[in-house]
Scaffold this motif. Structure first.
Motif, PDB file in Angstrom:
ATOM      1  N   PRO A 170      89.717  86.833  58.842  1.00 43.32           N
ATOM      2  CA  PRO A 170      88.494  87.118  59.610  1.00 43.32           C
ATOM      3  C   PRO A 170      87.695  88.298  59.072  1.00 43.32           C
ATOM      4  O   PRO A 170      86.639  88.618  59.610  1.00 43.32           O
ATOM      5  CB  PRO A 170      89.028  87.405  61.018  1.00 43.32           C
ATOM      6  N   GLU A 171      88.149  88.929  58.011  1.00 42.52           N
ATOM      7  CA  GLU A 171      87.405  90.057  57.440  1.00 42.52           C
ATOM      8  C   GLU A 171      86.072  89.568  56.889  1.00 42.52           C
ATOM      9  O   GLU A 171      86.020  88.610  56.126  1.00 42.52           O
ATOM     10  CB  GLU A 171      88.210  90.715  56.319  1.00 42.52           C
ATOM     11  N   PHE A 172      85.012  90.225  57.267  1.00 43.43           N
ATOM     12  CA  PHE A 172      83.691  89.800  56.821  1.00 43.43           C
ATOM     13  C   PHE A 172      82.931  90.907  56.115  1.00 43.43           C
ATOM     14  O   PHE A 172      81.886  90.662  55.528  1.00 43.43           O
ATOM     15  CB  PHE A 172      82.856  89.304  58.014  1.00 43.43           C
ATOM     16  N   ALA A 173      83.418  92.110  56.139  1.00 40.67           N
ATOM     17  CA  ALA A 173      82.699  93.241  55.553  1.00 40.67           C
ATOM     18  C   ALA A 173      83.182  93.476  54.122  1.00 40.67           C
ATOM     19  O   ALA A 173      83.937  94.394  53.852  1.00 40.67           O
ATOM     20  CB  ALA A 173      82.907  94.488  56.405  1.00 40.67           C
ATOM     21  N   TYR A 174      82.743  92.639  53.208  1.00 44.54           N
ATOM     22  CA  TYR A 174      83.116  92.794  51.803  1.00 44.54           C
ATOM     23  C   TYR A 174      81.879  92.732  50.916  1.00 44.54           C
ATOM     24  O   TYR A 174      81.928  92.255  49.799  1.00 44.54           O
ATOM     25  CB  TYR A 174      84.156  91.753  51.381  1.00 44.54           C
ATOM     26  N   ALA A 175      80.776  93.244  51.425  1.00 46.57           N
ATOM     27  CA  ALA A 175      79.529  93.258  50.667  1.00 46.57           C
ATOM     28  C   ALA A 175      79.656  94.187  49.469  1.00 46.57           C
ATOM     29  O   ALA A 175      80.416  95.158  49.492  1.00 46.57           O
ATOM     30  CB  ALA A 175      78.379  93.706  51.555  1.00 46.57           C
ATOM     31  N   GLU A 176      78.931  93.876  48.438  1.00 50.14           N
ATOM     32  CA  GLU A 176      78.958  94.665  47.207  1.00 50.14           C
ATOM     33  C   GLU A 176      77.532  95.002  46.799  1.00 50.14           C
ATOM     34  O   GLU A 176      76.595  94.294  47.152  1.00 50.14           O
ATOM     35  CB  GLU A 176      79.634  93.876  46.073  1.00 50.14           C
ATOM     36  N   GLY A 177      77.406  96.070  46.044  1.00 53.83           N
ATOM     37  CA  GLY A 177      76.092  96.464  45.553  1.00 53.83           C
ATOM     38  C   GLY A 177      75.651  95.672  44.340  1.00 53.83           C
ATOM     39  O   GLY A 177      74.466  95.532  44.073  1.00 53.83           O
ATOM     40  N   ASP A 178      76.613  95.120  43.607  1.00 53.66           N
ATOM     41  CA  ASP A 178      76.324  94.357  42.408  1.00 53.66           C
ATOM     42  C   ASP A 178      76.865  92.941  42.579  1.00 53.66           C
ATOM     43  O   ASP A 178      77.977  92.744  43.084  1.00 53.66           O
ATOM     44  CB  ASP A 178      76.975  95.022  41.196  1.00 53.66           C
ATOM     45  N   LEU A 179      76.097  91.962  42.147  1.00 48.12           N
ATOM     46  CA  LEU A 179      76.479  90.559  42.295  1.00 48.12           C
ATOM     47  C   LEU A 179      77.767  90.232  41.538  1.00 48.12           C
ATOM     48  O   LEU A 179      78.573  89.425  41.992  1.00 48.12           O
ATOM     49  CB  LEU A 179      75.327  89.670  41.802  1.00 48.12           C
ATOM     50  N   LYS A 180      78.009  90.897  40.418  1.00 44.57           N
ATOM     51  CA  LYS A 180      79.207  90.636  39.627  1.00 44.57           C
ATOM     52  C   LYS A 180      80.484  91.054  40.356  1.00 44.57           C
ATOM     53  O   LYS A 180      81.550  90.531  40.085  1.00 44.57           O
ATOM     54  CB  LYS A 180      79.119  91.362  38.282  1.00 44.57           C
ATOM     55  N   VAL A 201      86.744  85.667  54.730  1.00 47.18           N
ATOM     56  CA  VAL A 201      87.024  85.663  53.309  1.00 47.18           C
ATOM     57  C   VAL A 201      88.343  84.898  53.103  1.00 47.18           C
ATOM     58  O   VAL A 201      89.171  84.833  54.005  1.00 47.18           O
ATOM     59  CB  VAL A 201      87.106  87.119  52.771  1.00 47.18           C
ATOM     60  N   ILE A 202      88.504  84.304  51.941  1.00 49.38           N
ATOM     61  CA  ILE A 202      89.704  83.520  51.658  1.00 49.38           C
ATOM     62  C   ILE A 202      90.779  84.445  51.096  1.00 49.38           C
ATOM     63  O   ILE A 202      90.526  85.218  50.177  1.00 49.38           O
ATOM     64  CB  ILE A 202      89.398  82.384  50.668  1.00 49.38           C
ATOM     65  N   ALA A 203      91.969  84.363  51.676  1.00 44.48           N
ATOM     66  CA  ALA A 203      93.108  85.161  51.219  1.00 44.48           C
ATOM     67  C   ALA A 203      94.072  84.258  50.454  1.00 44.48           C
ATOM     68  O   ALA A 203      94.214  83.082  50.772  1.00 44.48           O
ATOM     69  CB  ALA A 203      93.806  85.794  52.416  1.00 44.48           C
TER      70      ALA A 203
END
Length: 174
Positions: free
Chosen positions: A120-130, A44-46
Motif C-alpha cells: 500500500p505504499e504510495f509515496a515513492y515519487a522521484e525528482g528524476d524519471l530515471k 507499489v509492487i513488492a
C-alpha cells in the motif's frame, strides 16, 4: 440561457461560488495528513525474491513491458548417491520501471509462485524519471509493508507465503 431571465445563469454560478466560500474546505493537506487507504490498495509492487524462479511469466504478460528479468542457471549436485544433478535458475536482476507501469496487476495475478505482491505504499515519487526504475533491492524493501493475505473464511489458516517470508528474515538475538 439557463435561467428564466437574462443573466440567470450568472446569478446561479455566483450562488454556487458564495456557498462554497462560506463552507470549510474538505481537502486533506497531504504531507501533514496521511490519507486513510482502503485495505489491499495498490501502491507499489513488492518482490519476494526467494519465491521467484525466473520463469519470466510476469515480464511476458506485462502489457507495458516494464519488467526486466535477468537470470542464470546453476547446477545443484544430487543429494542422493547415483542421483541426477539438477539445474536451478538464479535471479540476477529484477527491475520494474514505474514510469511506464499501468498498475494493472496482471504481473501479480499471473505469478504462480506468489513472488509479487501489492504494497500500500504510495509515496515513492522521484525528482528524476530515471529513478523510477526500481531494482530487486528496492522492491525487496517494500515487502515489509505488504499486508497479510486475508483468510478465506474465519477459521482458515494464515497464508503460507507470509510464513515463508517471516522464516527468511534474519532472527534477532534476544
Amino acid at each position: 440561457m439557463t435561467g428564466r431571465f437574462w443573466g440567470g445563469g450568472l446569478l446561479q454560478g455566483l450562488a454556487v461560488t458564495w456557498r462554497n466560500l462560506t463552507h470549510r474546505s474538505v481537502t486533506a493537506h497531504y504531507p501533514d495528513v496521511e490519507p486513510e487507504l482502503p485495505p489491499r490498495s495498490r501502491g507499489v509492487i513488492a518482490l519476494q525474491e526467494e519465491n521467484c524462479t525466473s520463469c519470466m511469466l510476469c515480464a511476458r504478460e506485462c502489457p507495458s513491458w516494464c519488467i526486466t528479468i535477468d537470470s542464470h542457471t546453476e547446477t545443484v549436485p544430487a543429494t542422493t548417491p547415483g542421483g541426477r544433478d539438477r539445474s536451478q535458475n538464479v535471479l540476477d536482476r529484477f527491475d520494474i520501471d514505474y514510469s511506464i507501469c499501468m498498475y494493472c496487476s496482471i504481473c501479480v495475478e499471473v505469478c504462480p509462485f506468489d513472488a509479487l505482491h501489492w504494497s500500500p505504499e504510495f509515496a515513492y515519487a522521484e525528482g528524476d524519471l530515471k529513478d523510477l526504475t526500481h531494482d530487486m533491492n528496492r522492491l525487496r524493501t517494500w515487502m515489509d509493508s505488504v499486508p497479510p493475505p486475508q483468510p478465506l473464511d474465519p477459521g482458515a489458516e494464515q497464508g503460507k507465503e507470509l510464513d515463508a517470508y517471516r522464516a527468511s528474515l534474519p532472527q534477532e538475538d534476544a
